[in-house]
Design an enzyme around this catalytic site. Structure first.
Site, mmCIF file in Angstrom:
data_model
loop_
_atom_site.group_PDB
_atom_site.id
_atom_site.type_symbol
_atom_site.label_atom_id
_atom_site.label_comp_id
_atom_site.label_asym_id
_atom_site.label_seq_id
_atom_site.Cartn_x
_atom_site.Cartn_y
_atom_site.Cartn_z
ATOM 1 N N ASP A 1 0.885 -1.157 0.000
ATOM 2 C CA ASP A 1 0.000 0.000 0.000
ATOM 3 C C ASP A 1 0.927 1.211 0.000
ATOM 4 O O ASP A 1 1.542 1.525 1.016
ATOM 5 C CB ASP A 1 -0.918 0.010 1.218
ATOM 6 C CG ASP A 1 -1.879 1.181 1.209
ATOM 7 O OD1 ASP A 1 -2.274 1.627 0.112
ATOM 8 O OD2 ASP A 1 -2.241 1.668 2.295
ATOM 9 N N GLU B 1 -1.085 -1.149 -5.153
ATOM 10 C CA GLU B 1 -2.285 -0.401 -5.511
ATOM 11 C C GLU B 1 -1.960 0.610 -6.605
ATOM 12 O O GLU B 1 -0.982 1.337 -6.525
ATOM 13 C CB GLU B 1 -2.842 0.322 -4.285
ATOM 14 C CG GLU B 1 -4.172 0.991 -4.537
ATOM 15 C CD GLU B 1 -4.762 1.584 -3.283
ATOM 16 O OE1 GLU B 1 -5.671 0.960 -2.726
ATOM 17 O OE2 GLU B 1 -4.298 2.657 -2.866
ATOM 18 N N ASP C 1 -2.634 0.726 6.792
ATOM 19 C CA ASP C 1 -1.878 0.541 5.550
ATOM 20 C C ASP C 1 -1.361 -0.892 5.421
ATOM 21 O O ASP C 1 -1.251 -1.424 4.318
ATOM 22 C CB ASP C 1 -0.695 1.521 5.506
ATOM 23 C CG ASP C 1 -1.134 2.946 5.782
ATOM 24 O OD1 ASP C 1 -1.281 3.716 4.833
ATOM 25 O OD2 ASP C 1 -1.334 3.271 6.966
#
Length: 168
Positions: free
Chosen positions: A7, A67, A140
């Site tokens: 992330d 991501e 996260d």
């Protein structure tokens, strides 16, 4: 298959490594790389690179899932996240780890079955799929594990296999 999820960020980079075998997930390790707010930005980027390179070098995953950036309202923040994401991708590339990108919608759908799931739902399903006692912190880290789960599901799908064969 071992998947390393990321992330991206520049204050906190969440990471998580999972194994996926016989439709079973197992968390191999997870955590975060955190930088100090008042540190020179270039030093923050260097620290992120060094830390993730070391973790990836120890883990040697089969794939890195990250991501995909989406437009944020704060362009200054988006640019900094993109730079931090770049050093993360460089660490994986230097180690010859294949890189795969997923949108938040794809991650939510893979983990919960619903693309509009709320963050707590995604975090709870991530915990359940990995059979963890509690949701990893910071958020996260849980997000990174969800991204890894997304890739594990996609990599085993007929669609993904067809894409690999056709070079898409």
């Amino acid at each position: 298959m071992v998947v390393f999820g990321i992330d991206p960020g520049y204050a906190i980079v969440g990471w998580g490594a999972i194994s996926f075998k016989s439709n079973t997930y197992k968390a191999l390790g997870y955590g975060s790389v955190e930088t100090q707010a008042h540190t020179d930005f270039n030093q923050r980027l260097e620290y992120i690179y060094d830390e993730l390179y070391a973790i990836l070098n120890r883990c040697r995953p089969d794939a890195l899932a990250i991501e995909r950036l989406y437009f944020q309202t704060n362009q200054k923040t988006a640019i900094k996240v993109a730079q931090a994401r770049g050093v993360t991708l460089l660490a994986a590339q230097k180690l010859k780890i294949p890189i795969f990108e997923y949108t938040p919608l794809q991650v939510k759908t893979a983990v919960t079955g619903y693309g509009k799931a709320k963050k707590p739902q995604v975090m709870e399903m991530t915990r359940r799929l990995l059979k963890l006692d509690e949701v990893p912190k910071p958020d996260d880290t849980a997000d990174a594990l969800a991204i890894a789960i997304c890739h594990a599901q996609a990599a085993g799908s007929d669609l993904r296999q067809a894409m690999f064969r056709k070079g898409i």
